[in-house]
Design an enzyme around this catalytic site. Structure first.
Site, mmCIF file in Angstrom:
data_model
loop_
_atom_site.group_PDB
_atom_site.id
_atom_site.type_symbol
_atom_site.label_atom_id
_atom_site.label_comp_id
_atom_site.label_asym_id
_atom_site.label_seq_id
_atom_site.Cartn_x
_atom_site.Cartn_y
_atom_site.Cartn_z
ATOM 1 N N SER A 16 0.737 -1.240 0.202
ATOM 2 C CA SER A 16 -0.031 0.068 0.005
ATOM 3 C C SER A 16 0.783 1.319 0.238
ATOM 4 C CB SER A 16 -1.100 -0.075 1.245
ATOM 5 O OG SER A 16 -1.777 -1.106 1.072
ATOM 6 N N GLY A 18 1.794 2.838 -2.816
ATOM 7 C CA GLY A 18 1.099 3.342 -3.947
ATOM 8 C C GLY A 18 2.183 3.278 -5.252
ATOM 9 N N GLY A 20 1.368 2.001 -7.787
ATOM 10 C CA GLY A 20 0.380 2.387 -8.977
ATOM 11 C C GLY A 20 0.472 3.816 -9.226
ATOM 12 N N GLU A 143 4.715 -2.832 -13.354
ATOM 13 C CA GLU A 143 4.502 -2.572 -11.634
ATOM 14 C C GLU A 143 4.461 -4.024 -11.190
ATOM 15 O OE1 GLU A 143 0.969 -0.430 -10.627
ATOM 16 O OE2 GLU A 143 1.254 -1.382 -8.500
ATOM 17 N N GLU A 152 5.531 -15.242 -3.059
ATOM 18 C CA GLU A 152 4.898 -15.420 -4.623
ATOM 19 C C GLU A 152 5.231 -14.533 -5.514
ATOM 20 O OE1 GLU A 152 0.824 -15.036 -2.827
ATOM 21 O OE2 GLU A 152 1.102 -13.040 -2.716
ATOM 22 N N CYS A 384 -25.504 0.261 -13.724
ATOM 23 C CA CYS A 384 -25.683 -1.310 -13.539
ATOM 24 C C CYS A 384 -26.752 -1.680 -12.797
ATOM 25 C CB CYS A 384 -24.234 -1.877 -13.348
ATOM 26 S SG CYS A 384 -24.105 -3.540 -14.315
ATOM 27 N N HIS A 510 -20.822 0.871 -17.240
ATOM 28 C CA HIS A 510 -20.273 1.554 -16.198
ATOM 29 C C HIS A 510 -19.284 2.782 -16.770
ATOM 30 C CE1 HIS A 510 -20.479 -1.659 -13.217
ATOM 31 N NE2 HIS A 510 -20.770 -2.318 -14.327
ATOM 32 N N GLU A 512 -17.872 5.140 -15.189
ATOM 33 C CA GLU A 512 -16.804 5.587 -14.338
ATOM 34 C C GLU A 512 -15.580 4.991 -14.827
ATOM 35 O OE1 GLU A 512 -19.294 3.175 -13.755
ATOM 36 O OE2 GLU A 512 -18.604 1.797 -12.264
HETATM 37 N N1 GLN Z 1 -25.704 -7.991 -10.775
HETATM 38 C C1 GLN Z 1 -26.076 -7.470 -11.992
HETATM 39 C C2 GLN Z 1 -25.775 -8.326 -13.269
HETATM 40 O O1 GLN Z 1 -25.039 -9.026 -13.138
HETATM 41 C C3 GLN Z 1 -25.374 -6.054 -12.048
HETATM 42 C C4 GLN Z 1 -23.968 -6.131 -12.098
HETATM 43 C C5 GLN Z 1 -23.200 -4.879 -11.930
HETATM 44 O O2 GLN Z 1 -23.773 -3.948 -11.229
HETATM 45 N N2 GLN Z 1 -22.109 -4.657 -12.253
HETATM 46 O O3 GLN Z 1 -26.591 -7.995 -14.196
#
Ligand code: GLN
Length: 538
Positions: A16, A18, A20, A143, A152, A384, A510, A512
């Site tokens: 930890s 950092g 990365g 890294e 390991e 999602c 997603h 993000e």
């Molecule tokens: N569990 C849900 C699915 O598999 C949503 C997945 C998620 O939020 N990444 O569709």
């Protein structure tokens, strides 16, 4: 340039530290000087990828465009460099062994005894050079996960030793990241742990070229000289990495310390131009002097561990800066929410994001949160599982289908408004079998989604098995839940929204994962803007 150059980053003393962020910061500086740079991570665990790991183990699983489920550090690489990573950028011991054992089964070793050295190490070395062979990069930063001295990590350390030897010392260098702790009782910074860590590395035949020392206090010239003397590095190669208020400051701190210059010198590469960090610094300035503040509720079940929602939190930092707004993300545990207490839980909150997730735990709380946001016209953003919850909520409370549910939670439900995708029905293995990676989505005109993206065709990254059941789309659209984005090939609904609401949007993908400093994701930017607007109205 003909020869791709390699920089290996190892860690010592503790985990930890950092690595990365240091790797990403160095890559940023080299990129800003005009070098085509990428980063890859080698992780010493036996899972073939982190996709099957519980988020409490290693934090979020980051997904690339090509559908790799990877370590969250790849997210940092993309956020810093604004260059997509791929499957080749993250390799685990599990993947190495799997491919060596598969080769053995195919008889590719021609009767030889298959061993850690040279077969595993050769496989590691091949993979370490894979991106270099593409010709797309001048410099590859690798890294190595874990801490030197771990059992390991040994095959990786041995592979680095061999590669540095094979490639020659001006073509491959090693940066060792350590901790220089401050002993309050003695009032001193201590170099001994770093000395020991460098010694451990040397026992494996690796000489660190550069030391990056994490510290809470400035390293004096005396400490730097001591570290140089005992650790076999030049004084200019002792780099201080002092605690920063945000990870996005680290490239500037490394620039001040000359990390990029020392690395280029060791690699026998010209400095080229001074790094162009203009846009980066504009972002930092905005981040540090916000004009507004908003409280955004993050409704999820992994809220105890910040790393589980890493990319979401970082996307709020990018989009907050874009809005000159400080986004306070308030974690709200979905397991402890219900229709009774929700108003109280959200009393200081300006907008909510309902998080992704798997399994039943906490989903009724998520549904209660969606309902509250919908009814009280609070800005809502579902990702999602969060989007799927908005479909269930609308079906139950607007359409009146009281039993509406996802078959992930109840496979006997009378109204499976969210159900398993067709292609998932025969899937039994859990690893790498979800709908993953970038898929196309067509956005309808005259929708909030179109206003946000400003274009009709987008590509976003996915990680799911369940979907909004198309058998319910017509009824729900009639009742006001608009399907504003659809995959043109499969017809899967990717975006839902409510017109009669200031900001209500749910996405099956997603966003993000694609938010970077250079390109804050438009959904997050607009969501934060909606939160600012909602707050002003108070
Ligand atoms: N569990 C849900 C699915 O598999 C949503 C997945 C998620 O939020 N990444 O569709």
């Amino acid at each position: 340039m003909n020869q791709t150059k390699y920089i290996f980053v190892t860690g010592g003393v503790t985990s930890s530290l950092g690595k990365g962020i240091i790797a990403a910061s160095l890559a940023k500086l080299l990129q800003a000087r005009g070098y085509r740079t990428t980063i890859q991570k080698f992780d010493p665990y036996l899972n073939v990828d982190p996709g099957t790991l519980n988020p409490y183990e290693h934090g979020e699983c980051y997904v690339t465009d090509d559908g790799a489920e990877t370590d969250l550090d790849l997210g940092h690489y993309e956020r810093f460099l604004n260059v997509p990573t791929s499957q080749a950028n993250n390799v685990t011991t599990g993947r190495i062994y799997l491919s060596v054992i598969e080769k053995e089964r195919r008889g590719e070793f021609l009767g030889k005894t298959v061993q850690v050295v040279p077969h595993i190490t050769n496989e590691i070395k091949d993979r370490m050079q894979l991106l270099g062979q593409s010709g797309d990069y001048d410099i590859i930063i690798t890294e190595i996960g874990g801490t030197v001295g771990d059992i390991e990590s040994l095959p990786y350390i041995e592979s680095v030793r061999q590669l540095v030897w094979d490639l020659g010392e001006n073509n491959a260098i090693v940066i060792h990241l350590t901790l220089v702790p401050f002993l309050a009782a003695a009032g001193e910074l201590k170099t001994k742990p770093t000395q020991h860590s460098v010694k451990t590395l040397m026992e494996s035949g690796i000489k660190a070229d550069i030391l990056v020392c994490r510290t809470e206090h400035e390293l004096s010239q005396e400490i730097r000289s001591k570290l140089a003397l005992f650790c076999n590095v030049k004084k200019e190669a002792v780099i201080q990495s002092i605690d920063a208020s945000t990870i996005y400051e680290v490239p500037n701190l490394m620039l001040e310390e000359g990390l990029d210059i020392v690395a280029l010198k060791k690699l026998d590469l010209p400095k080229k131009a001074a790094p162009d960090l203009k846009n980066w610094n504009t972002f930092l300035k905005r981040l540090k002097s916000p004009k507004h503040t908003v409280n955004i509720g993050l409704i999820g079940k992994y809220v105890e561990m910040q790393d589980c929602y890493k990319s979401i939190l970082e996307a709020f930092i990018h989009s907050g800066a874009a809005n000159e707004t400080k986004v306070n993300v308030v974690s709200i545990h979905s397991e402890y929410i219900d229709d009774e207490n929700i108003a109280d839980k959200l009393k200081d909150i300006d907008a909510i994001l309902v998080a992704p997730g798997f399994g039943e735990r906490g989903i009724e709380g998520k549904i209660a949160a969606v309902r509250y946001a919908r009814e009280s016209k609070m800005p809502f953003f579902g990702i999602c599982l969060g989007m799927q919850m908005s479909v269930i909520e609308y079906s139950r409370n607007v359409l009146g289908l009281a039993e509406a549910n996802s078959t992930e939670m109840n496979d006997q439900t009378a109204h499976p408004v969210v159900n398993l995708m067709e292609e998932q029905k025969n899937v039994t293995d859990k690893g790498g079998t979800m709908r993953l990676g970038a898929w196309k989505c067509e956005i309808k005109p005259d929708t909030l989604a179109y206003k946000i993206y400003g274009q009709t065709t987008i590509h976003e990254r996915h990680r799911h098995r369940y979907e909004y059941n198309s058998a319910y789309v017509t009824q729900l659209e009639k009742a006001g839940l608009k399907a504003s984005g659809v995959n043109p090939d499969t017809g899967l609904v990717e975006i839902v929204e409510i017109e009669e609401h200031p900001f209500f949007i749910g996405v099956q993908y997603h966003p993000e994962y694609k938010s970077t400093v250079a390109n804050p994701h438009p959904l997050f930017v607009n969501f934060v803007a909606a939160a600012v607007k909602a707050r002003k109205k108070q």
